[in-house]
Each structure stands twice: as C-alpha cells, then as structure tokens.
Design a protein around this motif. Structure first.
Motif, short mmCIF file in Angstrom:
data_model
loop_
_atom_site.label_atom_id
_atom_site.label_comp_id
_atom_site.label_asym_id
_atom_site.label_seq_id
_atom_site.Cartn_x
_atom_site.Cartn_y
_atom_site.Cartn_z
N GLN A 61 0.70 -0.91 -0.17
CA GLN A 61 -0.11 0.22 -0.12
C GLN A 61 0.90 1.20 0.14
OE1 GLN A 61 -2.38 0.11 3.40
NE2 GLN A 61 -0.60 0.52 4.77
N SER A 62 0.28 2.38 -1.00
CA SER A 62 1.15 3.46 -0.47
C SER A 62 0.10 4.29 -0.39
CB SER A 62 1.34 3.91 -1.48
OG SER A 62 0.30 4.44 -2.41
N VAL A 63 0.95 5.38 1.45
CA VAL A 63 0.17 5.87 1.96
C VAL A 63 1.26 7.58 1.88
CG1 VAL A 63 -0.95 4.40 3.24
CG2 VAL A 63 1.00 5.07 4.05
N VAL A 64 -0.09 8.09 2.23
CA VAL A 64 0.50 9.85 2.77
C VAL A 64 1.35 9.75 3.68
CG1 VAL A 64 0.41 12.40 1.93
CG2 VAL A 64 -0.32 9.95 0.42
N ARG A 65 2.06 10.47 4.15
CA ARG A 65 2.46 10.27 5.86
C ARG A 65 2.76 11.88 5.94
NH1 ARG A 65 8.30 9.03 7.77
NH2 ARG A 65 7.65 9.56 9.86
N GLY A 66 1.95 11.69 7.14
CA GLY A 66 1.33 13.43 7.89
C GLY A 66 1.35 13.05 8.92
N THR A 67 1.36 14.26 9.61
CA THR A 67 1.18 14.61 10.62
C THR A 67 0.11 15.63 10.69
OG1 THR A 67 2.76 14.61 10.99
CG2 THR A 67 1.74 15.59 13.53
N CYS A 126 0.61 9.54 19.01
CA CYS A 126 0.99 8.72 18.31
C CYS A 126 1.04 8.16 17.13
CB CYS A 126 -0.85 8.02 18.33
SG CYS A 126 -1.82 8.35 20.24
N ARG A 127 1.64 7.11 16.84
CA ARG A 127 2.27 6.42 15.72
C ARG A 127 1.79 5.66 15.26
NH1 ARG A 127 8.31 4.62 13.79
NH2 ARG A 127 7.88 5.66 12.25
N VAL A 135 3.03 5.36 9.12
CA VAL A 135 1.73 5.70 8.00
C VAL A 135 0.92 6.67 8.22
CG1 VAL A 135 -1.51 5.10 7.65
CG2 VAL A 135 0.54 3.17 7.87
N GLU A 136 1.00 7.02 9.60
CA GLU A 136 0.25 8.77 9.94
C GLU A 136 0.80 8.83 11.55
OE1 GLU A 136 -3.95 11.61 10.28
OE2 GLU A 136 -3.95 9.33 9.62
N GLU A 137 0.84 10.35 11.29
CA GLU A 137 1.36 10.38 13.15
C GLU A 137 1.10 11.55 13.93
OE1 GLU A 137 4.98 11.58 13.23
OE2 GLU A 137 6.21 9.21 12.04
N VAL A 138 0.13 11.35 14.80
CA VAL A 138 -0.59 11.75 15.49
C VAL A 138 -0.92 12.67 16.43
CG1 VAL A 138 -2.86 12.53 16.00
CG2 VAL A 138 -3.26 10.59 14.38
N ARG A 139 -0.92 14.09 17.07
CA ARG A 139 -0.26 14.87 18.18
C ARG A 139 -1.84 15.01 18.49
NH1 ARG A 139 3.01 18.43 20.40
NH2 ARG A 139 4.54 16.82 20.74
N GLY A 157 -6.80 8.43 13.82
CA GLY A 157 -5.92 7.87 12.66
C GLY A 157 -6.24 8.02 11.29
N PRO A 158 -5.38 7.41 10.46
CA PRO A 158 -5.85 7.43 9.04
C PRO A 158 -7.31 6.82 8.85
CG PRO A 158 -3.93 5.41 9.81
CD PRO A 158 -4.57 6.37 11.07
N GLN A 159 -7.66 6.53 7.42
CA GLN A 159 -9.04 5.68 7.11
C GLN A 159 -8.98 4.55 7.05
OE1 GLN A 159 -9.60 8.06 3.91
NE2 GLN A 159 -10.30 9.44 3.95
N ALA A 160 -9.65 3.77 7.92
CA ALA A 160 -9.85 2.48 7.73
C ALA A 160 -9.50 1.81 6.40
CB ALA A 160 -11.54 2.19 7.60
N ASN A 161 -9.39 2.49 4.89
CA ASN A 161 -8.79 1.93 4.15
C ASN A 161 -7.55 1.29 3.79
OD1 ASN A 161 -8.26 4.50 2.84
ND2 ASN A 161 -9.28 4.73 1.13
N VAL A 162 -6.96 2.03 4.83
CA VAL A 162 -5.59 2.21 4.88
C VAL A 162 -5.36 0.84 6.07
CG1 VAL A 162 -3.27 3.29 6.05
CG2 VAL A 162 -5.33 4.56 4.32
N PHE A 163 -4.22 0.34 5.63
CA PHE A 163 -4.06 -1.00 6.62
C PHE A 163 -3.11 -0.97 7.69
CE2 PHE A 163 -1.93 -4.39 8.32
CZ PHE A 163 -2.73 -5.73 8.66
N VAL A 164 -3.22 -0.69 8.75
CA VAL A 164 -2.68 -0.26 10.02
C VAL A 164 -3.13 -1.39 10.85
CG1 VAL A 164 -2.61 0.87 11.88
CG2 VAL A 164 -3.04 1.91 10.32
N ASP A 165 -1.23 -1.53 11.63
CA ASP A 165 -1.40 -2.89 12.21
C ASP A 165 -0.98 -3.02 13.35
OD1 ASP A 165 1.31 -2.97 12.19
OD2 ASP A 165 1.83 -4.88 10.98
N ARG A 166 -0.65 -0.97 14.46
CA ARG A 166 -0.25 -0.95 15.45
C ARG A 166 0.24 0.72 15.65
NH1 ARG A 166 5.20 -4.02 18.36
NH2 ARG A 166 5.08 -1.52 19.71
N ALA A 167 -0.35 0.72 16.71
CA ALA A 167 -0.07 2.33 16.89
C ALA A 167 0.43 1.94 17.97
CB ALA A 167 -1.85 3.06 17.10
N GLU A 168 1.66 2.89 17.99
CA GLU A 168 2.33 3.43 19.94
C GLU A 168 2.34 4.62 20.31
OE1 GLU A 168 6.25 2.68 19.24
OE2 GLU A 168 5.87 0.36 17.99
N CYS A 169 1.63 5.07 21.36
CA CYS A 169 1.21 6.74 21.73
C CYS A 169 2.19 7.33 22.95
CB CYS A 169 -0.66 6.50 21.77
SG CYS A 169 -1.41 6.12 20.91
#
Length: 175
Positions: A61-67, A126-127, A135-139, A157-169
């Motif tokens: 998958q290709s995602v746009v990285r951002g905060t 959270c990453r 995939v995405e970083e959130v403050r 975090g990111p939209q549900a159509n993007v695969f995420v398997d972990r979030a570290e906060c």
C-alpha cells in the motif's frame, strides 16, 4: 509395499498439484477435479474476481505520510493516587487499544493518569504503522487534566481503507 507406495504418492500429490504458471503467476491444480486455478480464476461460481475484491497486500500500500493535530474530548473516569516524584512520572498512559471503525477511521482508545498534585496540559503523540512503516502521526492536545484524575480519550488515525497493524502512543509534554 503397497502402503509405502501410497504414502509416497500422498506426499507427492501436493507438490504435483501446484503447477508452475506460464505467465509468471502461481497456479494450483485441484487434485479432485483437475481444474487449474490462478488468482484471476479463483472466485465463486467460476466467475473472475473484480480487482476491488482481490486479496489485499498491506505491504504494497502507498500512503501519504503526515502529521495531524487533534483536540479530543476527555471523560473523567475516576481518580489515581498522587505519586509523581523522582521515580514516578507526572502522567502515564494506560490500556491503549487499537481498533477500526468500519468505513471510517482507525482509533486508539486510551486512559491518561495524572499522578501529579497539579493540573497538566498533556499532549500525546501516536504513530500508526503498517509492518513497522509509518502511516500517520497524530498529536493529540488534551484539555487540562486536574491533579489525581484518570481520564479516557479517543485519538483518531488514518482512514479505515488504509491498513494499520499497530499504534504506539507516548506522552509528549505534560506541563
């Protein structure tokens, strides 16, 4: 003797059933029907699978990285002992759990304990990642949390159509 031949044949059948594809695709020959299956022909009722219904490869998958920055609401859940000091942090994150809201977004539900005797203005970073790739970083800038309070919050975090398997906060800067 016949048993040994049948045992050898049973071991060889799975290998024989996988036929190499001439076009570089994997194929599988059904040992009962003799039909050859490829990624294009595996489906229900023998109809080809539409591209949107094929298996998803999360590593491609290709995602746009951002905060992104959020100001989530908090719910006071109770109180915690005031124990902040040289060996205990002013605040701690507790019981973070990652889940998805189908068709919407990924989210982390977590609890923040203010272990200090004063009000803090915490920020949580959270990453969201996919197999270790960001995939995405959130403050999340939380509202003030009073001394000794335990609060719950949701960070999106990111939209549900993007695969995420972990979030570290982690707590970014309690003040």
């Amino acid at each position: 003797m016949l048993g040994a031949v049948l045992f050898g044949l049973a071991l060889a059948l799975p290998t024989l059933a996988q036929a190499p594809a001439t076009s570089g695709q994997s194929q599988f020959r059904d040992p009962k029907t003799g039909q050859i299956w490829t990624p294009e022909t595996v489906s229900q009722d023998g109809k080809p699978i539409n591209p949107e219904d094929r298996a998803f490869d999360p590593q491609s998958q290709s995602v746009v990285r951002g905060t992104s920055v959020q100001t989530p609401a908090v719910i006071v859940m109770g109180s915690v002992p005031i124990t902040a000091g040289p060996t205990m942090p002013m605040a701690t994150i507790d019981d973070a759990s990652l889940s998805v809201i189908p068709g919407q977004r990924w989210r982390v539900v977590l609890y923040l304990n203010n272990n200090s005797a004063g009000t803090i203005n915490p920020a949580i970073d959270c990453r969201f990642t996919n197999t270790g790739r960001p995939v995405e970083e959130v403050r999340a800038n939380l509202p003030p949390v009073a001394a000794g309070q335990r609060v719950g919050t949701t960070i999106y975090g990111p939209q549900a159509n993007v695969f995420v398997d972990r979030a570290e906060c982690r707590l970014a800067s309690p003040s």
